[in-house]
Scaffold this active site. Structure first.
Site, PDB file in Angstrom:
ATOM      1  N   GLU A   1      35.469  42.124  51.379  1.00 22.41           N
ATOM      2  CA  GLU A   1      35.508  41.064  50.358  1.00 22.41           C
ATOM      3  C   GLU A   1      36.657  41.296  49.375  1.00 22.41           C
ATOM      4  O   GLU A   1      36.436  41.467  48.177  1.00 22.41           O
ATOM      5  CB  GLU A   1      34.192  41.062  49.573  1.00 22.41           C
ATOM      6  N   PRO A   2      37.897  41.328  49.845  1.00 28.53           N
ATOM      7  CA  PRO A   2      38.999  41.596  48.917  1.00 28.53           C
ATOM      8  C   PRO A   2      39.278  40.417  47.997  1.00 28.53           C
ATOM      9  O   PRO A   2      39.211  39.261  48.425  1.00 28.53           O
ATOM     10  CB  PRO A   2      40.189  41.816  49.860  1.00 28.53           C
ATOM     11  N   GLY A   3      39.558  40.703  46.759  1.00 28.27           N
ATOM     12  CA  GLY A   3      39.984  39.671  45.811  1.00 28.27           C
ATOM     13  C   GLY A   3      41.396  40.002  45.345  1.00 28.27           C
ATOM     14  O   GLY A   3      42.386  39.476  45.841  1.00 28.27           O
ATOM     15  N   ARG A   4      41.456  40.963  44.440  1.00 25.76           N
ATOM     16  CA  ARG A   4      42.725  41.341  43.813  1.00 25.76           C
ATOM     17  C   ARG A   4      43.856  41.630  44.815  1.00 25.76           C
ATOM     18  O   ARG A   4      44.979  41.170  44.639  1.00 25.76           O
ATOM     19  CB  ARG A   4      42.489  42.591  42.967  1.00 25.76           C
TER      20      ARG A   4
ATOM     21  N   GLY B   1      37.542  45.628  46.281  1.00 27.07           N
ATOM     22  CA  GLY B   1      37.867  46.752  45.402  1.00 27.07           C
ATOM     23  C   GLY B   1      39.213  47.407  45.608  1.00 27.07           C
ATOM     24  O   GLY B   1      39.631  48.226  44.788  1.00 27.07           O
TER      25      GLY B   1
ATOM     26  N   TYR C   1      42.556  37.581  38.452  1.00 27.43           N
ATOM     27  CA  TYR C   1      41.811  37.739  37.203  1.00 27.43           C
ATOM     28  C   TYR C   1      42.677  37.357  35.997  1.00 27.43           C
ATOM     29  O   TYR C   1      42.591  37.974  34.943  1.00 27.43           O
ATOM     30  CB  TYR C   1      41.257  39.160  37.071  1.00 27.43           C
TER      31      TYR C   1
ATOM     32  N   TYR D   1      40.599  45.544  29.481  1.00 27.77           N
ATOM     33  CA  TYR D   1      40.550  46.774  30.305  1.00 27.77           C
ATOM     34  C   TYR D   1      41.680  47.744  29.993  1.00 27.77           C
ATOM     35  O   TYR D   1      41.940  48.650  30.786  1.00 27.77           O
ATOM     36  CB  TYR D   1      40.657  46.434  31.799  1.00 27.77           C
TER      37      TYR D   1
ATOM     38  N   CYS E   1      43.873  34.333  16.779  1.00 31.90           N
ATOM     39  CA  CYS E   1      43.514  35.048  15.558  1.00 31.90           C
ATOM     40  C   CYS E   1      42.575  36.221  15.843  1.00 31.90           C
ATOM     41  O   CYS E   1      41.394  36.185  15.484  1.00 31.90           O
ATOM     42  CB  CYS E   1      42.889  34.077  14.570  1.00 31.90           C
TER      43      CYS E   1
HETATM   44  N1  LLP Z   1      32.837  41.691  46.004  1.00 28.97           N
HETATM   45  C1  LLP Z   1      32.061  41.795  44.912  1.00 28.97           C
HETATM   46  C2  LLP Z   1      30.608  41.826  45.071  1.00 28.97           C
HETATM   47  C3  LLP Z   1      32.632  41.908  43.628  1.00 28.97           C
HETATM   48  O1  LLP Z   1      31.863  42.029  42.561  1.00 28.97           O
HETATM   49  C4  LLP Z   1      34.052  41.861  43.504  1.00 28.97           C
HETATM   50  C5  LLP Z   1      34.686  41.937  42.177  1.00 28.97           C
HETATM   51  C6  LLP Z   1      34.823  41.728  44.668  1.00 28.97           C
HETATM   52  C7  LLP Z   1      34.193  41.654  45.901  1.00 28.97           C
HETATM   53  C8  LLP Z   1      36.316  41.683  44.634  1.00 28.97           C
HETATM   54  O2  LLP Z   1      36.849  42.849  44.128  1.00 28.97           O
HETATM   55  P1  LLP Z   1      38.439  43.095  44.150  1.00 28.97           P
HETATM   56  O3  LLP Z   1      38.874  43.213  45.587  1.00 28.97           O
HETATM   57  O4  LLP Z   1      39.080  41.965  43.456  1.00 28.97           O
HETATM   58  O5  LLP Z   1      38.602  44.365  43.391  1.00 28.97           O
HETATM   59  N2  LLP Z   1      38.047  41.127  36.096  1.00 28.97           N
HETATM   60  C9  LLP Z   1      38.295  42.487  36.560  1.00 28.97           C
HETATM   61  C10 LLP Z   1      37.814  42.691  37.981  1.00 28.97           C
HETATM   62  C11 LLP Z   1      36.363  42.373  38.153  1.00 28.97           C
HETATM   63  C12 LLP Z   1      35.907  42.510  39.584  1.00 28.97           C
HETATM   64  C13 LLP Z   1      34.513  41.994  39.753  1.00 28.97           C
HETATM   65  N3  LLP Z   1      34.025  42.046  41.096  1.00 28.97           N
HETATM   66  C14 LLP Z   1      39.774  42.805  36.408  1.00 28.97           C
HETATM   67  O6  LLP Z   1      40.533  41.963  35.958  1.00 28.97           O
HETATM   68  O7  LLP Z   1      40.182  43.945  36.684  1.00 28.97           O
END
Ligand code: LLP
Length: 427
Positions: free
Chosen positions: A283-286, A246, A381, A326, A353
């Site tokens: 659990e970092p993604g972004r 997050g 993403y 978003y 389109c």
């Molecule tokens: N852990 C869980 C359980 C999650 O659902 C998510 C993201 C993450 C970790 C990673 O979160 P992050 O660190 O990336 O914020 N498509 C959207 C974001 C959706 C995130 C879904 N869950 C966007 O483009 O903003």
């Protein structure tokens, strides 16, 4: 030379031209065509180092949430750096294993795990299932028993905390589909403790994405720690606390905390509450990938109308859906700096389109037909949410390492798209 993304290496303007590491973006567009995703290895390694520095000297672990970007070459880099993976499907499990991860390097999240997903994860001996409902506990217990295995589980609790982010990416409020409500969590743990196919391992929460302040994380952490305390009193011991992902990034003028600050703050919360000995999982993604990638696109037409100027590019919502889904404000720069005098206000739109097919609205740009524009911050993403709508082939991806460009996903072809379908027999 000036960095395009403050504090992150990899993208810079040199003599008025945008470079990824040592290669001009224009050259990449010519060589690999557009739309094109371009990632910087230096930027990826910078972000990995940031997260690793945060956990240095602690028992904490980082599991990359690969939904942000699941390209195998990126996963390779993460696996080699010793990061684990947060997965949400059997497909992501297969990708993690293909990148060399062991089951013990994988946590499995998500609200809708199917029987076959659970079987595959048990077969791989994943580190932990983050469970989101009582029926899911029942199902994992039954599948584990049928395979004569034990599943390690955490309950994902919904702390009902406002993450102060876009409603579509807010997950920790009680009207979201995610997690087990705070009030029911202790009862659910007692149920789990009585199930012979399960071993209680930890507790988990994830309150949303693109969170730019520490306060919601700390608020959620204290609620989770309230539960850890309550479970302790019931004699239910945990071996980790998972605070999810997050952490936000700077797309425009946001000033999110650094990974280290987040880790330090949450470690402090756990210590204050007497649980400093428990490893924390993240659990970092972004925050690991967003700023490591850009999306290159070519300007097809400039179309002035009475109401608006449109800059029509060859990338679309099918390549990058964040602006339309978003209302995300993604930065766009011309790969060749043009004089400001020629700047006009444009809506930058794709060929799809749909009126919702835009990449930016009301953006002041100095741009000519055939120019290459770069959307920065596109590493998370972007490609992972790409689609084939309008029978558009998905973009190619390249990873830049100094003066080398590795094609890490070739451009999809129309034949690729049609390969999964069958014609009706002639009758
Ligand atoms: N852990 C869980 C359980 C999650 O659902 C998510 C993201 C993450 C970790 C990673 O979160 P992050 O660190 O990336 O914020 N498509 C959207 C974001 C959706 C995130 C879904 N869950 C966007 O483009 O903003």
């Amino acid at each position: 030379m000036s960095d395009v993304i403050p504090g992150i290496p990899g993208f810079s303007f040199r003599g008025g031209a945008l470079f990824c590491e040592d290669i001009a973006a224009e050259k990449l567009a010519q060589r690999f065509q557009t739309p094109l995703y371009v990632y910087s290895r230096a930027a990826l390694e910078h972000n990995i180092a940031d997260w690793k520095r945060g956990i240095e000297g602690t028992p904490h672990r980082v599991f990359y949430a690969m939904k942000a970007n699941g390209n195998l070459a990126l996963l390779d880099l993460f696996a080699r750096a010793g990061l684990g993976f947060d997965i949400v499907s059997a497909g992501e499990l297969a990708r993690a294993l293909a990148a060399g991860a062991k089951g013990q390097d994988i946590v499995y999240s998500g609200v809708g795990k199917s029987v076959s997903d659970i079987k595959a994860a048990l077969q791989a001996d994943v580190c932990c299932f983050n469970v989101e409902s009582i029926p899911e506990l029942d199902r994992i217990n039954a599948v584990a028993l049928s395979m004569e295995k034990k599943a390690r589980i955490s309950l994902r609790v919904n702390p009902n905390v406002d993450a102060k982010t876009h409603p579509y990416i807010s997950t920790g409020l009680k009207n979201n589909k995610f997690g087990i409500s705070f009030e029911c969590a202790v009862e659910a743990y007692k149920k789990a403790a009585a199930m012979p196919g399960l071993v209680i391992s930890g507790i988990d929460c994830h309150i949303g994405s693109q969170i730019t302040e520490l306060a919601p994380f700390i608020h959620a952490a204290h609620k989770v720690l309230d539960l850890v305390e309550a479970l302790d009193a019931e004699g239910i011991a945990l071996d980790h606390i998972d605070f999810g992902g997050g952490l936000g990034v700077r797309y425009a003028d946001e000033e999110p905390p650094k990974a280290q600050e987040l880790i330090a703050a949450l470690t402090q919360c756990a210590k204050e509450r007497g649980f400093g000995h428990l490893p924390l999982y993240f659990e970092p993604g972004r925050s690991l990938v967003a700023q490591t990638g850009m999306l290159l696109m070519r300007v097809e037409y400039l179309k002035p109308t009475a109401a608006k100027n449109f800059c029509i590019v060859d990338a679309a919502m099918t390549d990058m859906i964040r602006p339309t889904l978003y209302q995300a404000q993604m930065r766009l720069v011309n790969c060749i700096e043009r004089s400001e005098g020629a700047a006009l206000e444009y809506d930058v739109v794709g060929p799809v389109c749909e009126s919702g097919d835009f990449l930016a609205k009301n953006r002041t740009l100095a741009v000519c037909e055939d120019d290459i524009l770069a959307m920065t911050g596109a590493g998370a993403y972007g490609m992972s949410m790409a689609s084939n709508y309008n029978a558009r082939s998905r973009a190619a991806e390249v990873l830049i390492d100094a003066d080398k460009a590795w094609l890490i996903r070739r451009r999809e072809t129309i034949e690729d798209q049609m390969a999964l379908e069958s014609r009706l027999p002639q009758v």
